[in-house]
Design an enzyme around this catalytic site. Sequence first.
Site, PDB file in Angstrom:
ATOM      1  N   GLU A  33       0.833  -1.211   0.000  1.00 22.40           N
ATOM      2  CA  GLU A  33       0.000   0.000   0.000  1.00 22.40           C
ATOM      3  C   GLU A  33       0.867   1.260   0.000  1.00 22.40           C
ATOM      4  OE1 GLU A  33      -3.197  -0.294  -0.438  1.00 22.40           O
ATOM      5  OE2 GLU A  33      -3.897  -2.146   0.535  1.00 22.40           O
ATOM      6  N   HIS A  86      -8.408  -7.348  -6.467  1.00 22.21           N
ATOM      7  CA  HIS A  86      -9.669  -7.879  -5.937  1.00 22.21           C
ATOM      8  C   HIS A  86     -10.069  -9.165  -6.662  1.00 22.21           C
ATOM      9  CE1 HIS A  86     -10.931  -3.714  -4.223  1.00 22.21           C
ATOM     10  NE2 HIS A  86     -10.243  -4.421  -3.348  1.00 22.21           N
ATOM     11  N   HIS A  88      -4.414  -9.278   1.699  1.00 22.30           N
ATOM     12  CA  HIS A  88      -4.875  -8.213   0.809  1.00 22.30           C
ATOM     13  C   HIS A  88      -3.701  -7.484   0.130  1.00 22.30           C
ATOM     14  CE1 HIS A  88      -7.041  -4.771  -0.707  1.00 22.30           C
ATOM     15  NE2 HIS A  88      -6.253  -3.970  -0.008  1.00 22.30           N
TER      16      HIS A  88
HETATM   17  N1  LIG Z   1     -10.738   2.134   5.912  1.00 23.92           N
HETATM   18  C1  LIG Z   1      -9.852   2.136   4.947  1.00 23.92           C
HETATM   19  O1  LIG Z   1      -9.602   3.150   4.310  1.00 23.92           O
HETATM   20  C2  LIG Z   1      -9.136   0.865   4.642  1.00 23.92           C
HETATM   21  C3  LIG Z   1      -8.024   0.885   3.808  1.00 23.92           C
HETATM   22  C4  LIG Z   1      -7.337  -0.306   3.592  1.00 23.92           C
HETATM   23  C5  LIG Z   1      -7.775  -1.469   4.191  1.00 23.92           C
HETATM   24  N2  LIG Z   1      -8.876  -1.464   4.990  1.00 23.92           N
HETATM   25  C6  LIG Z   1      -9.348  -2.687   5.659  1.00 23.92           C
HETATM   26  O2  LIG Z   1      -8.332  -3.105   6.555  1.00 23.92           O
HETATM   27  C7  LIG Z   1      -8.401  -4.514   6.697  1.00 23.92           C
HETATM   28  C8  LIG Z   1      -7.010  -5.066   6.577  1.00 23.92           C
HETATM   29  O3  LIG Z   1      -6.208  -4.502   7.583  1.00 23.92           O
HETATM   30  P1  LIG Z   1      -4.916  -5.232   8.146  1.00 23.92           P
HETATM   31  O4  LIG Z   1      -4.054  -5.600   7.024  1.00 23.92           O
HETATM   32  O5  LIG Z   1      -4.384  -4.385   9.228  1.00 23.92           O
HETATM   33  O6  LIG Z   1      -5.519  -6.619   8.693  1.00 23.92           O
HETATM   34  P2  LIG Z   1      -5.973  -7.129  10.139  1.00 23.92           P
HETATM   35  O7  LIG Z   1      -6.627  -6.067  10.916  1.00 23.92           O
HETATM   36  O8  LIG Z   1      -6.718  -8.385   9.910  1.00 23.92           O
HETATM   37  O9  LIG Z   1      -4.573  -7.465  10.831  1.00 23.92           O
HETATM   38  C9  LIG Z   1      -3.779  -8.486  10.295  1.00 23.92           C
HETATM   39  C10 LIG Z   1      -3.388  -9.517  11.354  1.00 23.92           C
HETATM   40  O10 LIG Z   1      -2.368  -8.969  12.191  1.00 23.92           O
HETATM   41  C11 LIG Z   1      -2.749  -9.089  13.557  1.00 23.92           C
HETATM   42  N3  LIG Z   1      -2.119  -7.968  14.246  1.00 23.92           N
HETATM   43  C12 LIG Z   1      -2.496  -6.676  14.272  1.00 23.92           C
HETATM   44  N4  LIG Z   1      -1.577  -5.938  14.891  1.00 23.92           N
HETATM   45  C13 LIG Z   1      -0.592  -6.781  15.271  1.00 23.92           C
HETATM   46  C14 LIG Z   1       0.644  -6.601  15.932  1.00 23.92           C
HETATM   47  N5  LIG Z   1       1.082  -5.381  16.280  1.00 23.92           N
HETATM   48  N6  LIG Z   1       1.416  -7.683  16.167  1.00 23.92           N
HETATM   49  C15 LIG Z   1       1.005  -8.915  15.757  1.00 23.92           C
HETATM   50  N7  LIG Z   1      -0.142  -9.152  15.112  1.00 23.92           N
HETATM   51  C16 LIG Z   1      -0.927  -8.071  14.864  1.00 23.92           C
HETATM   52  C17 LIG Z   1      -4.246  -9.072  13.519  1.00 23.92           C
HETATM   53  O11 LIG Z   1      -4.782  -9.623  14.714  1.00 23.92           O
HETATM   54  C18 LIG Z   1      -4.512  -9.909  12.286  1.00 23.92           C
HETATM   55  O12 LIG Z   1      -4.397 -11.274  12.581  1.00 23.92           O
HETATM   56  C19 LIG Z   1      -9.355  -5.032   5.663  1.00 23.92           C
HETATM   57  O13 LIG Z   1     -10.564  -5.383   6.284  1.00 23.92           O
HETATM   58  C20 LIG Z   1      -9.550  -3.838   4.732  1.00 23.92           C
HETATM   59  O14 LIG Z   1     -10.832  -3.820   4.157  1.00 23.92           O
HETATM   60  C21 LIG Z   1      -9.543  -0.323   5.224  1.00 23.92           C
HETATM   61 ZN   LIG Z   2      -5.807  -1.919  -0.141  1.00 22.86          ZN
END
Ligand SMILES: NC(=O)c1ccc[n+]([C@@H]2O[C@H](COP(=O)([O-])OP(=O)(O)OC[C@H]3O[C@@H](n4cnc5c(N)ncnc54)[C@H](O)[C@@H]3O)[C@@H](O)[C@H]2O)c1
Ligand SMILES: [Zn+2]
Length: 346
Positions: free
Chosen positions: A176, A239, A252
Amino acid sequence: MIVPIYLENNTAIKYNVTIDTLPKLTYNRKVAIVTNTTVSALHLETLKSKINADELFVVTVEDGEEFKNLATVESILNQLFEHKLDRKSLLIALGGGVIGDMTGFTASLYQRGIGFVQVPTTLLSQVDASVGGKTGVNNSYGKNLIGAFYQPEAVFIDTEFLKTLPKREFAAGIAEIVKMAVMFDKAYFDFLMEADFRKKAVLEKVIQRSVELKAEVVNLDEKESGIRAVLNYGHTFGHVVENETNYKTYLHGEAVAIGIMMVNALAVELKMMTQIEMNLVTKFLEKHDLPTKYEIKEVDAFYDKFFLDKKAANNKLKFILPQGIGGHMIRDDISKDVLKKVLKAF
Ligand SMILES: NC(=O)c1ccc[n+]([C@@H]2O[C@H](COP(=O)([O-])OP(=O)(O)OC[C@H]3O[C@@H](n4cnc5c(N)ncnc54)[C@H](O)[C@@H]3O)[C@@H](O)[C@H]2O)c1
Ligand SMILES: [Zn+2]
């Protein structure tokens, strides 16, 4: 360092994104931390030790994208009612994008909206998800189809949290980051090529630049009627990859890396990017162990899946294309033949 977010009219600061050691936070209101089982075991005590509130309690949900749904939101809401939160109360999201999106959405719903703060703990959520106010959940029709634009009161980004993040999750965040650079900022891309992400100061600088770029885009177009769509670079193809692999094979960010490769190939075909520029992006993705190859089994089936995307407005496919490195163009005039040719060659 602080990145202010203004939104739309650039006259009043809406909230700050602070990139630094998590400060002491004092709130004369009830506070509920929303987190998941994984993050709570690792970082809840740190956060709690920083908070001084009238009353503080914790809502812990299961870990995983499959729990990012209305049932979980309702269970969070129920716990907020149990604890008698009022309209002045505050939610704090401690976790990755899943927790951030769900907590923000819950905050938008509780008694028609209470405040929330983001404390993102994944690289992806620090550079992308925690900023900009998109909140929501998935349902059986697709990802993020239910939600609200709802801005946090503040975002606190502390890179210390990333020390426990699995390597793959860290790399997913890098996809990203490079997205922002390729779309908007050649100098930033050059910096990324040389950057040692293990160094705290470098990492903070990278996060800051990503947040600044995202803030600029969100300030111009909060509700994604125009330029905010550029943040979907690599996502239209990504996607489809996620969908074809049932959201199981790739994180993702990994699917986005593949998507970036595909749309870059399209850009080269359209002479919007040179092969040399494309190779630079590929080299960067490879350096960070992101996937750059994907076997398309059925080009026709892959093509048809473009239309599942909620962004395929009135059946016109819209592609966010790089213009060299550091520039972008949104195009909806790419012919089926050109697309299939690029997919076949991939
Ligand atoms: N709102 C927005 O603008 C926006 C933009 C991009 C993505 N998203 C959303 O974000 C989500 C993906 O986010 P993500 O990649 O953070 O995934 P996530 O929140 O699932 O976290 C990934 C994994 O890492 C673990 N984790 C989190 N922090 C940790 C840490 N410090 N140490 C160890 N493990 C940790 C979590 O428990 C999870 O198992 C998707 O649902 C996507 O749709 C939203
Ligand atoms: Zn994304």
